[in-house]
Design a protein around this motif. Sequence first.
Motif, short mmCIF file in Angstrom:
data_model
loop_
_atom_site.label_atom_id
_atom_site.label_comp_id
_atom_site.label_asym_id
_atom_site.label_seq_id
_atom_site.Cartn_x
_atom_site.Cartn_y
_atom_site.Cartn_z
N TRP A 286 -6.22 -1.10 8.19
CA TRP A 286 -4.90 -1.20 8.19
C TRP A 286 -4.26 -0.03 7.60
N TYR A 287 -5.11 0.82 6.64
CA TYR A 287 -4.34 1.76 5.69
C TYR A 287 -4.23 2.97 6.28
N SER A 288 -2.97 3.60 6.12
CA SER A 288 -2.60 4.71 6.03
C SER A 288 -1.56 4.76 5.37
N GLU A 289 -0.94 5.90 4.69
CA GLU A 289 0.06 6.22 3.91
C GLU A 289 1.48 5.48 4.72
N THR A 290 1.37 6.44 5.94
CA THR A 290 2.43 5.83 6.82
C THR A 290 2.61 4.39 6.89
N ALA A 291 1.55 3.59 7.16
CA ALA A 291 1.47 2.09 7.40
C ALA A 291 2.09 1.64 6.16
N ILE A 292 1.54 1.99 5.13
CA ILE A 292 2.15 1.23 3.74
C ILE A 292 3.64 1.27 3.79
N THR A 293 4.14 2.70 3.76
CA THR A 293 5.51 2.85 3.66
C THR A 293 6.22 2.09 4.96
N THR A 294 5.80 2.01 5.95
CA THR A 294 6.45 1.39 7.17
C THR A 294 6.44 -0.23 6.80
N LEU A 295 5.21 -0.51 6.36
CA LEU A 295 5.17 -2.07 6.08
C LEU A 295 6.09 -2.74 4.94
N GLN A 296 6.40 -1.86 3.82
CA GLN A 296 7.02 -2.15 2.66
C GLN A 296 8.82 -2.12 3.02
N ARG A 297 8.79 -1.12 4.03
CA ARG A 297 10.18 -0.98 4.42
C ARG A 297 10.67 -2.13 5.36
#
Length: 319
Positions: A286-297
């Motif tokens: 699941w990981y990419s920097e975009t995925a993390i920021t999208t998930l948290q937001r």
Amino acid sequence: MGKKVVITDYQYENIDAERRIIGARGYELCDYQIKDAGELIPVCRDADAIVTQYSDVSAELIDSLEHCAMIIKYGIGVNNIDVEAATRKGIYVCNVPDYGVEEVSDHTVAMMLALAKKLPVLTRALREGDWGYGSTVPLSRFCESTVGLVGFGRIPQLVAKKLKGFGVAIRVCDPYADENLVREYGAEPVELDELLAESDFISVHVPLTRETRGMIGEAEFRRMKSTAVVINTARGGVIHEKALVEALKTGRIAGAAVDVYEEEPVKADNPLLHMDNVIATPHCAWYSETAITTLQRKVAEEVVNVLDGNKPMNCINLS
């Protein structure tokens, strides 16, 4: 008193986005790193919303909640949440189903191609001084392969789309999928037995539920080609891990690629980490920097949405 949001656990560098979005509405945010349901009861009892990643959100914990409106998962799979208990109490169980679909589908296709070209075998052989292609014999042409997708939600739809350019035949087993939609992706809807018997690559994409736990086990491996490989980027419990190891050891199937395991974090002595015909990664598809920021937001936005009195955007239990 303002409404209270509890984050049970998280693995991210920070939760600045959650603090900013939730705090802007005047809601109190409390964060912990607690996995055990019993330890969570006193800190969650008066919560209006619970955000969780890997913690055990058990029936006991849910029954103790006094006025909780929602439980939301950092991710897609909610197998660590007792959904039935939440439903009985009228608590929304939410997830973020689209934050990492590009990443997981990319990971799936990458694993598939690596297995198809036997890249781990070639790399190991070359490091040992074996120059040439002998270590990969026999090797089939990928475009002549059949790929079987077990499940046809967002991620396998993207897998089918990304594989289309390679010219492979695609079979799909999903009793809940519209057959016309399956065909729009250039795939053929089939029953599971047919998919298992015909596919060279079998990729699993179903959530872990009571019905799907262990759905790929000893009997299913016996139906596969001896040259077949299995890819799992869904949940470890969907495939019976002991049966998978045995199928690999005995040559019942040719290989596997796994990103998920029945027990996580996976133990160092797990046989799947030490087999030459297995690609293993640490639940990171699941990981990419975009995925993390999208998930948290999106988690924070959903919490605010529900606590503001609106229906959730992605709810899996209450209509």
